[in-house]
Design an enzyme around this catalytic site. Sequence first.
Site, PDB file in Angstrom:
ATOM      1  N   ASN A  78       7.039  -9.133 -12.785  1.00  0.00           N
ATOM      2  CA  ASN A  78       7.719  -7.969 -13.358  1.00  0.00           C
ATOM      3  C   ASN A  78       8.136  -6.957 -12.300  1.00  0.00           C
ATOM      4  O   ASN A  78       8.924  -6.059 -12.567  1.00  0.00           O
ATOM      5  CB  ASN A  78       6.836  -7.292 -14.415  1.00  0.00           C
ATOM      6  CG  ASN A  78       5.441  -7.006 -13.908  1.00  0.00           C
ATOM      7  OD1 ASN A  78       4.642  -7.919 -13.748  1.00  0.00           O
ATOM      8  ND2 ASN A  78       5.142  -5.746 -13.639  1.00  0.00           N
ATOM      9  N   GLY A 103       8.004  -6.032  -7.614  1.00  0.00           N
ATOM     10  CA  GLY A 103       7.620  -6.422  -6.261  1.00  0.00           C
ATOM     11  C   GLY A 103       8.229  -7.741  -5.798  1.00  0.00           C
ATOM     12  O   GLY A 103       9.333  -8.116  -6.188  1.00  0.00           O
ATOM     13  N   ASP A 155      -1.109 -13.841 -18.322  1.00  0.00           N
ATOM     14  CA  ASP A 155      -2.176 -13.182 -17.575  1.00  0.00           C
ATOM     15  C   ASP A 155      -2.995 -14.305 -16.960  1.00  0.00           C
ATOM     16  O   ASP A 155      -3.615 -15.093 -17.692  1.00  0.00           O
ATOM     17  CB  ASP A 155      -3.038 -12.331 -18.523  1.00  0.00           C
ATOM     18  CG  ASP A 155      -4.141 -11.581 -17.781  1.00  0.00           C
ATOM     19  OD1 ASP A 155      -4.517 -12.012 -16.664  1.00  0.00           O
ATOM     20  OD2 ASP A 155      -4.629 -10.586 -18.322  1.00  0.00           O
ATOM     21  N   TYR A 194     -10.054  -8.884  -1.269  1.00  0.00           N
ATOM     22  CA  TYR A 194      -8.684  -9.376  -1.093  1.00  0.00           C
ATOM     23  C   TYR A 194      -8.636 -10.405   0.043  1.00  0.00           C
ATOM     24  O   TYR A 194      -8.051 -11.483  -0.111  1.00  0.00           O
ATOM     25  CB  TYR A 194      -7.772  -8.180  -0.780  1.00  0.00           C
ATOM     26  CG  TYR A 194      -6.305  -8.517  -0.677  1.00  0.00           C
ATOM     27  CD1 TYR A 194      -5.530  -8.693  -1.818  1.00  0.00           C
ATOM     28  CD2 TYR A 194      -5.677  -8.631   0.568  1.00  0.00           C
ATOM     29  CE1 TYR A 194      -4.170  -8.979  -1.728  1.00  0.00           C
ATOM     30  CE2 TYR A 194      -4.326  -8.915   0.672  1.00  0.00           C
ATOM     31  CZ  TYR A 194      -3.578  -9.088  -0.478  1.00  0.00           C
ATOM     32  OH  TYR A 194      -2.237  -9.380  -0.379  1.00  0.00           O
ATOM     33  N   LYS A 249      -7.798 -14.521  -0.405  1.00  0.00           N
ATOM     34  CA  LYS A 249      -6.660 -15.191   0.224  1.00  0.00           C
ATOM     35  C   LYS A 249      -7.125 -16.304   1.178  1.00  0.00           C
ATOM     36  O   LYS A 249      -6.484 -17.357   1.268  1.00  0.00           O
ATOM     37  CB  LYS A 249      -5.785 -14.173   0.954  1.00  0.00           C
ATOM     38  CG  LYS A 249      -5.133 -13.124   0.046  1.00  0.00           C
ATOM     39  CD  LYS A 249      -4.206 -13.716  -1.011  1.00  0.00           C
ATOM     40  CE  LYS A 249      -3.391 -12.630  -1.712  1.00  0.00           C
ATOM     41  NZ  LYS A 249      -2.466 -13.173  -2.731  1.00  0.00           N
TER      42      LYS A 249
HETATM   43  N1  LIG Z   1       3.278  -6.403  -0.128  1.00  0.00           N
HETATM   44  C1  LIG Z   1       2.763  -6.976   0.936  1.00  0.00           C
HETATM   45  O1  LIG Z   1       2.902  -6.489   2.062  1.00  0.00           O
HETATM   46  C2  LIG Z   1       1.986  -8.249   0.804  1.00  0.00           C
HETATM   47  C3  LIG Z   1       1.402  -8.766   1.967  1.00  0.00           C
HETATM   48  C4  LIG Z   1       0.694  -9.947   1.867  1.00  0.00           C
HETATM   49  C5  LIG Z   1       0.598 -10.605   0.649  1.00  0.00           C
HETATM   50  N2  LIG Z   1       1.177 -10.068  -0.458  1.00  0.00           N
HETATM   51  C6  LIG Z   1       1.039 -10.813  -1.704  1.00  0.00           C
HETATM   52  O2  LIG Z   1       2.265 -10.874  -2.391  1.00  0.00           O
HETATM   53  C7  LIG Z   1       2.015 -11.048  -3.791  1.00  0.00           C
HETATM   54  C8  LIG Z   1       2.870 -10.075  -4.582  1.00  0.00           C
HETATM   55  O3  LIG Z   1       2.464  -8.760  -4.303  1.00  0.00           O
HETATM   56  P1  LIG Z   1       3.433  -7.500  -4.239  1.00  0.00           P
HETATM   57  O4  LIG Z   1       3.268  -6.911  -2.876  1.00  0.00           O
HETATM   58  O5  LIG Z   1       4.776  -7.844  -4.722  1.00  0.00           O
HETATM   59  O6  LIG Z   1       2.652  -6.502  -5.241  1.00  0.00           O
HETATM   60  P2  LIG Z   1       3.022  -5.808  -6.646  1.00  0.00           P
HETATM   61  O7  LIG Z   1       4.395  -5.248  -6.601  1.00  0.00           O
HETATM   62  O8  LIG Z   1       1.886  -4.892  -6.897  1.00  0.00           O
HETATM   63  O9  LIG Z   1       2.991  -7.039  -7.665  1.00  0.00           O
HETATM   64  C9  LIG Z   1       1.803  -7.656  -8.074  1.00  0.00           C
HETATM   65  C10 LIG Z   1       2.090  -8.380  -9.363  1.00  0.00           C
HETATM   66  O10 LIG Z   1       0.925  -9.119  -9.781  1.00  0.00           O
HETATM   67  C11 LIG Z   1       0.729  -8.865 -11.159  1.00  0.00           C
HETATM   68  N3  LIG Z   1      -0.637  -9.162 -11.607  1.00  0.00           N
HETATM   69  C12 LIG Z   1      -1.797  -8.584 -11.234  1.00  0.00           C
HETATM   70  N4  LIG Z   1      -2.827  -9.127 -11.905  1.00  0.00           N
HETATM   71  C13 LIG Z   1      -2.310 -10.075 -12.729  1.00  0.00           C
HETATM   72  C14 LIG Z   1      -2.842 -10.985 -13.675  1.00  0.00           C
HETATM   73  N5  LIG Z   1      -4.154 -11.044 -13.937  1.00  0.00           N
HETATM   74  N6  LIG Z   1      -1.999 -11.834 -14.319  1.00  0.00           N
HETATM   75  C15 LIG Z   1      -0.693 -11.804 -14.075  1.00  0.00           C
HETATM   76  N7  LIG Z   1      -0.118 -10.952 -13.207  1.00  0.00           N
HETATM   77  C16 LIG Z   1      -0.918 -10.098 -12.547  1.00  0.00           C
HETATM   78  C17 LIG Z   1       1.135  -7.414 -11.336  1.00  0.00           C
HETATM   79  O11 LIG Z   1       1.338  -7.111 -12.709  1.00  0.00           O
HETATM   80  P3  LIG Z   1       1.229  -5.606 -13.285  1.00  0.00           P
HETATM   81  O12 LIG Z   1       2.532  -4.926 -12.988  1.00  0.00           O
HETATM   82  O13 LIG Z   1       0.997  -5.839 -14.739  1.00  0.00           O
HETATM   83  O14 LIG Z   1       0.082  -4.936 -12.596  1.00  0.00           O
HETATM   84  C18 LIG Z   1       2.429  -7.420 -10.525  1.00  0.00           C
HETATM   85  O15 LIG Z   1       3.473  -7.963 -11.262  1.00  0.00           O
HETATM   86  C19 LIG Z   1       0.517 -10.862  -3.981  1.00  0.00           C
HETATM   87  O16 LIG Z   1      -0.112 -12.129  -4.107  1.00  0.00           O
HETATM   88  C20 LIG Z   1       0.095 -10.189  -2.695  1.00  0.00           C
HETATM   89  O17 LIG Z   1      -1.257 -10.453  -2.389  1.00  0.00           O
HETATM   90  C21 LIG Z   1       1.864  -8.906  -0.407  1.00  0.00           C
END
Ligand SMILES: NC(=O)c1ccc[n+]([C@@H]2O[C@H](COP(=O)([O-])OP(=O)(O)OC[C@H]3O[C@@H](n4cnc5c(N)ncnc54)[C@H](OP(=O)(O)O)[C@@H]3O)[C@@H](O)[C@H]2O)c1
Length: 304
Positions: A18, A20, A67, A229, A233
């Site tokens: 939804n 990011g 979820d 976290y 990972k």
């Molecule tokens: N941003 C970075 O720099 C970075 C770096 C390394 C890795 N990552 C990885 O990239 C991935 C995406 O993260 P993002 O940075 O785009 O963060 P984000 O914008 O916070 O998105 C996280 C998403 O995960 C969803 N989520 C959380 N718990 C859930 C559940 N139980 N079931 C289904 N959906 C769930 C959230 O839904 P809600 O909106 O409902 O909360 C949101 O849609 C993650 O795996 C993160 O660890 C990101």
Amino acid sequence: MMNDKQSTERYAVVTGANKGIGFETVRQLAAAGVTVVLTARNEKRGTEATSLLHGLGYSNVQYHQLDVQDLQSIEALAKFIQTQFGKLDILVNNAGATGVVVDEDGLKALNIDPESWLSGKATNIVQGVMKTTYDKAKECLDTNYYGVKNLTRALLPLLQRSASGGRIVNVSSLRGELWRIPNEEIRKELADVETLSEEKIDGFVEKFLHDVRNDELEVNGWSKMLPAYSVSKAMLNAYTRVLAKTYKNMCINCVHPGYVDTDLNWHTGTLTLEEGAQGSVMLALLPEGGLTGCYFDRTQVAEF
Ligand SMILES: NC(=O)c1ccc[n+]([C@@H]2O[C@H](COP(=O)([O-])OP(=O)(O)OC[C@H]3O[C@@H](n4cnc5c(N)ncnc54)[C@H](OP(=O)(O)O)[C@@H]3O)[C@@H](O)[C@H]2O)c1
Ligand SMILES: *[C@@H]1O[C@H](CO)[C@@H](O)[C@H](O)[C@H]1NC(C)=O
Ligand SMILES: *[C@H]1O[C@H](CO)[C@@H](O)[C@H](O)[C@H]1NC(C)=O
């Protein structure tokens, strides 16, 4: 029965889509002609995100609730894909949780620069504004590790029907790289892909949660920066390798998306969403015979 459309059309599921990186991954896959199921745990956030993409002209995106911590929700999605498409080509395990309670104003006031975040210099500074509680740690492992496992298990039979051999992309993080784990024994065990097994990895996860409960993280050599976290990972990466060993006809990889500007890191990241989704999309669209069981830093193969 498979008709012609079903056999040539490619179908993908993206979790936590939804917003990011997940949202942008859906957009880029749809732009590449893939029919994408945008999943979100919250119906309102999921349908709004889907409408946004429809408005941009991506009519090949559909919403379904998911979820990853909820087995019934996983079952419902699997059933939907089974009846609608009869197969699945791509699964992007993107949903993620941080495992900490954060004082966001306090964090902002610290004004930490990106270099300090990545090098580890910020580790001690952030301890005052980030707390690892047992509940948060459990939620993090349930989402980033067990949730991914349970969803993948439910969708594997459908992925195995993909003509090109399904693709699984596990969105990981540089926080899960093995050199960052202080405990040498754990590091060694996770690095030894020959003897690595699902049971062994689950055992480490349970040991970690036990140590959180007993306030014994540091003494047992778990990472001090975002401990849950980081562990989630590292275990995800290890499990990716176990799975890739088992399903040799598929491409099963994990990727660090880069340090991306999203809610997850309280907008401390520097890359755009478009840049952040590139690794996931590249791995989702790997040609037949592509790499498997690997870890990528964005679009480049890297060390676990
Ligand atoms: N941003 C970075 O720099 C970075 C770096 C390394 C890795 N990552 C990885 O990239 C991935 C995406 O993260 P993002 O940075 O785009 O963060 P984000 O914008 O916070 O998105 C996280 C998403 O995960 C969803 N989520 C959380 N718990 C859930 C559940 N139980 N079931 C289904 N959906 C769930 C959230 O839904 P809600 O909106 O409902 O909360 C949101 O849609 C993650 O795996 C993160 O660890 C990101
Ligand atoms: C994953 O599935 C197992 C059963 O196979 C269940 O016991 C566990 O609670 C599930 N985990 C999550 C986070 O849903
Ligand atoms: C990610 O990788 C494998 C496949 O890559 C998948 O089964 C696994 O469940 C995913 N998640 C985890 C926890 O490794």
